[in-house]
Design a protein around this motif. Structure first.
Motif, PDB file in Angstrom:
ATOM      1  N   ASP A  59      -6.156   2.308  -8.712  1.00 36.36           N
ATOM      2  CA  ASP A  59      -6.754   3.167  -7.691  1.00 36.36           C
ATOM      3  C   ASP A  59      -5.784   4.271  -7.275  1.00 36.36           C
ATOM      4  O   ASP A  59      -4.581   4.191  -7.524  1.00 36.36           O
ATOM      5  N   ILE A  60      -6.321   5.284  -6.635  1.00 33.32           N
ATOM      6  CA  ILE A  60      -5.538   6.480  -6.317  1.00 33.32           C
ATOM      7  C   ILE A  60      -4.391   6.185  -5.347  1.00 33.32           C
ATOM      8  O   ILE A  60      -3.332   6.805  -5.428  1.00 33.32           O
ATOM      9  N   GLY A  61      -4.558   5.222  -4.459  1.00 36.61           N
ATOM     10  CA  GLY A  61      -3.474   4.844  -3.554  1.00 36.61           C
ATOM     11  C   GLY A  61      -2.294   4.259  -4.307  1.00 36.61           C
ATOM     12  O   GLY A  61      -1.135   4.528  -3.977  1.00 36.61           O
ATOM     13  N   THR A  62      -2.581   3.462  -5.333  1.00 36.20           N
ATOM     14  CA  THR A  62      -1.525   2.891  -6.176  1.00 36.20           C
ATOM     15  C   THR A  62      -0.818   3.987  -6.955  1.00 36.20           C
ATOM     16  O   THR A  62       0.417   4.002  -7.054  1.00 36.20           O
ATOM     17  N   VAL A  63      -1.588   4.916  -7.503  1.00 38.95           N
ATOM     18  CA  VAL A  63      -1.004   6.022  -8.264  1.00 38.95           C
ATOM     19  C   VAL A  63      -0.108   6.869  -7.360  1.00 38.95           C
ATOM     20  O   VAL A  63       1.032   7.192  -7.719  1.00 38.95           O
ATOM     21  N   LEU A  64      -0.602   7.201  -6.177  1.00 31.17           N
ATOM     22  CA  LEU A  64       0.173   8.029  -5.257  1.00 31.17           C
ATOM     23  C   LEU A  64       1.467   7.329  -4.840  1.00 31.17           C
ATOM     24  O   LEU A  64       2.540   7.943  -4.843  1.00 31.17           O
TER      25      LEU A  64
ATOM     26  N   ALA B 229     -12.039  13.847  -7.139  1.00 37.94           N
ATOM     27  CA  ALA B 229     -11.086  14.170  -6.076  1.00 37.94           C
ATOM     28  C   ALA B 229     -11.684  13.881  -4.700  1.00 37.94           C
ATOM     29  O   ALA B 229     -11.005  13.341  -3.816  1.00 37.94           O
ATOM     30  N   ILE B 230     -12.945  14.197  -4.530  1.00 36.04           N
ATOM     31  CA  ILE B 230     -13.629  13.930  -3.252  1.00 36.04           C
ATOM     32  C   ILE B 230     -13.756  12.428  -3.029  1.00 36.04           C
ATOM     33  O   ILE B 230     -13.444  11.912  -1.950  1.00 36.04           O
ATOM     34  N   ILE B 231     -14.231  11.718  -4.046  1.00 34.17           N
ATOM     35  CA  ILE B 231     -14.398  10.266  -3.935  1.00 34.17           C
ATOM     36  C   ILE B 231     -13.060   9.600  -3.654  1.00 34.17           C
ATOM     37  O   ILE B 231     -12.963   8.717  -2.788  1.00 34.17           O
ATOM     38  N   ASN B 232     -12.022  10.011  -4.362  1.00 31.96           N
ATOM     39  CA  ASN B 232     -10.704   9.404  -4.180  1.00 31.96           C
ATOM     40  C   ASN B 232     -10.121   9.688  -2.802  1.00 31.96           C
ATOM     41  O   ASN B 232      -9.487   8.811  -2.206  1.00 31.96           O
ATOM     42  N   LEU B 233     -10.329  10.884  -2.278  1.00 33.46           N
ATOM     43  CA  LEU B 233      -9.835  11.175  -0.935  1.00 33.46           C
ATOM     44  C   LEU B 233     -10.572  10.319   0.085  1.00 33.46           C
ATOM     45  O   LEU B 233      -9.960   9.741   0.983  1.00 33.46           O
ATOM     46  N   HIS B 234     -11.871  10.219  -0.059  1.00 35.31           N
ATOM     47  CA  HIS B 234     -12.652   9.379   0.852  1.00 35.31           C
ATOM     48  C   HIS B 234     -12.163   7.936   0.799  1.00 35.31           C
ATOM     49  O   HIS B 234     -11.915   7.300   1.823  1.00 35.31           O
ATOM     50  N   GLU B 235     -11.998   7.414  -0.417  1.00 31.75           N
ATOM     51  CA  GLU B 235     -11.542   6.038  -0.600  1.00 31.75           C
ATOM     52  C   GLU B 235     -10.151   5.834   0.011  1.00 31.75           C
ATOM     53  O   GLU B 235      -9.901   4.845   0.697  1.00 31.75           O
ATOM     54  N   PHE B 236      -9.270   6.773  -0.230  1.00 31.89           N
ATOM     55  CA  PHE B 236      -7.906   6.662   0.282  1.00 31.89           C
ATOM     56  C   PHE B 236      -7.880   6.696   1.809  1.00 31.89           C
ATOM     57  O   PHE B 236      -7.226   5.875   2.450  1.00 31.89           O
ATOM     58  N   VAL B 237      -8.610   7.630   2.392  1.00 32.80           N
ATOM     59  CA  VAL B 237      -8.610   7.782   3.845  1.00 32.80           C
ATOM     60  C   VAL B 237      -9.271   6.583   4.531  1.00 32.80           C
ATOM     61  O   VAL B 237      -8.848   6.174   5.610  1.00 32.80           O
ATOM     62  N   THR B 238     -10.279   6.001   3.888  1.00 28.53           N
ATOM     63  CA  THR B 238     -10.985   4.884   4.515  1.00 28.53           C
ATOM     64  C   THR B 238     -10.354   3.522   4.240  1.00 28.53           C
ATOM     65  O   THR B 238     -10.475   2.616   5.067  1.00 28.53           O
ATOM     66  N   THR B 239      -9.668   3.365   3.099  1.00 25.50           N
ATOM     67  CA  THR B 239      -9.121   2.036   2.789  1.00 25.50           C
ATOM     68  C   THR B 239      -7.611   2.013   2.573  1.00 25.50           C
ATOM     69  O   THR B 239      -7.018   0.949   2.639  1.00 25.50           O
ATOM     70  N   GLY B 240      -7.000   3.143   2.326  1.00 23.00           N
ATOM     71  CA  GLY B 240      -5.570   3.177   2.029  1.00 23.00           C
ATOM     72  C   GLY B 240      -4.699   3.563   3.203  1.00 23.00           C
ATOM     73  O   GLY B 240      -3.473   3.586   3.091  1.00 23.00           O
ATOM     74  N   VAL B 241      -5.342   3.867   4.331  1.00 18.66           N
ATOM     75  CA  VAL B 241      -4.608   4.337   5.498  1.00 18.66           C
ATOM     76  C   VAL B 241      -5.030   3.511   6.710  1.00 18.66           C
ATOM     77  O   VAL B 241      -6.216   3.251   6.902  1.00 18.66           O
ATOM     78  N   THR B 242      -4.063   3.113   7.503  1.00 19.58           N
ATOM     79  CA  THR B 242      -4.346   2.509   8.802  1.00 19.58           C
ATOM     80  C   THR B 242      -4.146   3.613   9.829  1.00 19.58           C
ATOM     81  O   THR B 242      -3.097   4.261   9.851  1.00 19.58           O
ATOM     82  N   TRP B 243      -5.162   3.817  10.619  1.00 16.48           N
ATOM     83  CA  TRP B 243      -5.100   4.883  11.618  1.00 16.48           C
ATOM     84  C   TRP B 243      -4.665   4.292  12.951  1.00 16.48           C
ATOM     85  O   TRP B 243      -5.380   3.532  13.568  1.00 16.48           O
TER      86      TRP B 243
END
Length: 192
Positions: free
Chosen positions: A85-90, A115-129
């Protein structure tokens, strides 16, 4: 493959030196980028580049590694279902010590569905706000590294939010607009 897996796990920690690591590096990166190991995780393998101080190697070696990392990012960020997933790659890229700003700028163009799907996925599941700002969930991140700080700044300083706003102007598909809207809501709610 078992020998490479064991080597990749403890290279430059328990055994091997930088010249030996350089010898195995092309195959290690290829396997890790395609998530071919069941262990170690890509983040562990790519972090060996940072440990091996690849940014101090000969110019031709640095250029090849940089091109590989850039190409890996470009293919994964544009893939609408990347693996890993994009979070792992980043995180993997950040652990190498490469400058992440160009990678984030590339992502921020939101030029593809992926790019849109990955940003959405990252912001919703890869980040704790948190009330203090975003925190990256991947446990491999080192919060003291420039890469981590680059990603946090991109999320918090309005850059990612501006990218999403720009994305609205270039998108017409309802499902993509819905993802952009949800991403915008999360980023906007936490924009400093």
């Amino acid at each position: 493959m078992d020998v490479l897996r064991r080597y990749a796990t403890d290279a430059l920690l328990l055994w091997g030196d930088v010249p030996e690591f350089r010898y195995f590096l092309p195959r290690l990166l290829e396997l890790a980028a395609d998530n071919e190991f069941d262990w170690p995780d890509p983040e562990i393998v790519f972090s060996k580049l940072g440990r091996g101080r690849w940014t101090e190697w000969a110019a031709d070696e640095r250029a090849v590694i940089s091109a590989f990392l850039t190409r890996w990012w470009e293919t994964r960020v544009d893939d609408d279902c990347p693996w890993p997933d994009i979070g792992t790659v980043l995180c993997s890229l950040g652990l190498t010590g490469i400058e992440l700003v160009p990678f984030l700028d590339r992502w921020g163009r939101l030029g593809t569905t992926g790019a849109i799907i990955n940003l959405h996925e990252f912001v919703t599941t890869g980040v704790t706000w948190r009330t203090t700002g975003p925190d990256l969930r991947n446990p491999f991140w080192d919060k003291e590294t420039p890469g981590y700080q680059n990603v946090i700044a991109w999320l918090a300083d309005g850059s990612a939010l501006a990218a999403v706003e720009h994305g609205f102007h270039n998108e017409t598909r309802e499902e993509m607009l819905a993802l952009l809207d949800e991403t915008h809501s999360l980023l906007g709610a936490h924009d400093r």
